[in-house]
Enzyme design. Structure first.
Site, short mmCIF file in Angstrom:
data_model
loop_
_atom_site.label_atom_id
_atom_site.label_comp_id
_atom_site.label_asym_id
_atom_site.label_seq_id
_atom_site.Cartn_x
_atom_site.Cartn_y
_atom_site.Cartn_z
N ASP A 64 0.85 -1.20 0.00
CA ASP A 64 0.00 0.00 0.00
C ASP A 64 0.89 1.25 0.00
OD1 ASP A 64 -2.07 1.79 0.32
OD2 ASP A 64 -2.42 1.34 2.44
C1 SPV Z 1 -7.18 2.28 3.72
O1 SPV Z 1 -8.12 1.50 3.95
O2 SPV Z 1 -6.45 2.17 2.73
C2 SPV Z 1 -6.92 3.38 4.63
C3 SPV Z 1 -7.27 3.26 6.05
O3 SPV Z 1 -6.35 4.37 4.20
S1 SPV Z 1 -5.85 2.71 6.87
O4 SPV Z 1 -5.50 1.41 6.32
O5 SPV Z 1 -6.17 2.64 8.28
O6 SPV Z 1 -4.77 3.67 6.64
MG MG Z 2 -5.39 4.03 2.40
#
Ligand code: SPV
Ligand code: MG
Length: 288
Positions: A64
């Protein structure tokens, strides 16, 4: 798309708290679209979908950190929009470069997204729930406010929400900084404030909420209770939260079920033993 864009605003006018669940593909979109229950004579459903950078990345086997670009994410999003009507809140990370932001906003608006969340981080992105946040930088207030203004100028619909996401509590910058930013972002035109926290309990988030609720520049608040998951929606609502996002739960439910099915087939060298845990083929055929 235009009527979908307006749906979140209309929901906020009619509900105490708007309940959003993560959808990472059309199938999960359909679950959110169609699930309806009654409990204690109360009708229950999800109000809309969260397009999560985390689960959009995870289903593609990538980290991510924006390895999955916006174009790829918008293709996936379009597939969800093809088969659903409920509103979508799009996780736009930090929105990218300010020069490119108008095209992202217009593209998402054209697709029918109801709200776009932009977070105040810069540089290579790391997921906020990672333990180690070293190297993660927060944008200056001034710079991020410019971004918010640019986002606001770029949209055509007055009903499209620009949600400013504050990472101060994630990055250990403290409550004062979080409140200062909330006020500045609100003054720069954010329609709502997402205050993120990864504490195990809700004390931090509620302390922010109590302070910001009294602020002259109060805007509806958004919570992502991934780590402080004991909190009930009614307690978020009582404290000024108007949107709750369950940000990754359908993916986290599916993954262990899939690993378990794969394991059992491998161990038993046939699939009969897991039949009881599976949807029937009929169920799948009828779903679509
Ligand atoms: C996501 O779901 O990608 C978010 C929330 O940004 S978190 O994973 O808590 O950053
Ligand atoms: Mg996110």
């Amino acid at each position: 798309p235009e009527s979908r864009v307006s749906r979140l605003k209309r929901l906020l006018q009619s509900k105490n708290i708007v309940r959003i669940l993560e959808a990472h593909n059309s199938l999960t979109g359909l679950i959110i679209e169609n699930l309806k229950l009654t409990k204690n004579q109360k009708f229950l459903e999800f109000d809309g979908m969260w397009s999560s950078s985390l689960t959009d990345s995870a289903i593609r086997g990538k980290p991510d950190n924006q390895s999955v670009d916006y174009s790829t994410r918008i293709i996936g999003l379009t597939e969800i929009l093809d088969v659903t009507n409920k509103p979508v809140i799009f996780d736009a990370d930090n929105g990218g470069r300010i020069e490119h932001l108008p095209y992202l906003i217009r593209g998402l608006e054209r697709a029918g997204v109801s709200a776009i969340v932009i977070e105040d981080k810069i540089g290579l992105k790391k997921n906020s729930l990672f333990k180690n946040q070293s190297g993660v930088k927060q944008d200056s207030i001034e710079n991020f406010c410019k971004k918010l203004k640019k986002a606001k100028e770029s949209k055509l619909s007055s009903d499209l929400f620009i949600i400013a996401r504050i990472e101060s509590l994630i990055l250990g910058k403290g409550m004062k900084d979080a409140i200062k930013r909330a006020e500045a972002y609100s003054r720069s035109g954010a329609n709502a404030i997402l205050i993120h926290s990864k504490k195990k309990n809700s004390r931090e988030i509620l302390s922010f909420a109590k302070k910001f609720a009294k602020n002259k520049y109060y805007k509806p608040m958004v919570a992502i209770p991934s780590t402080y998951s004991k909190i009930y929606e009614k307690d978020l609502a009582k404290n000024g939260f108007r949107i709750v996002i369950y940000a990754n739960h359908l993916l986290r439910a599916a993954y262990p079920a899939m690993v378990d099915a794969a394991k059992k087939i491998l161990i038993n060298q046939r699939s009969f033993d897991i039949e009881k845990k599976l949807s029937s083929i009929d169920e799948v055929i009828n779903l679509i």
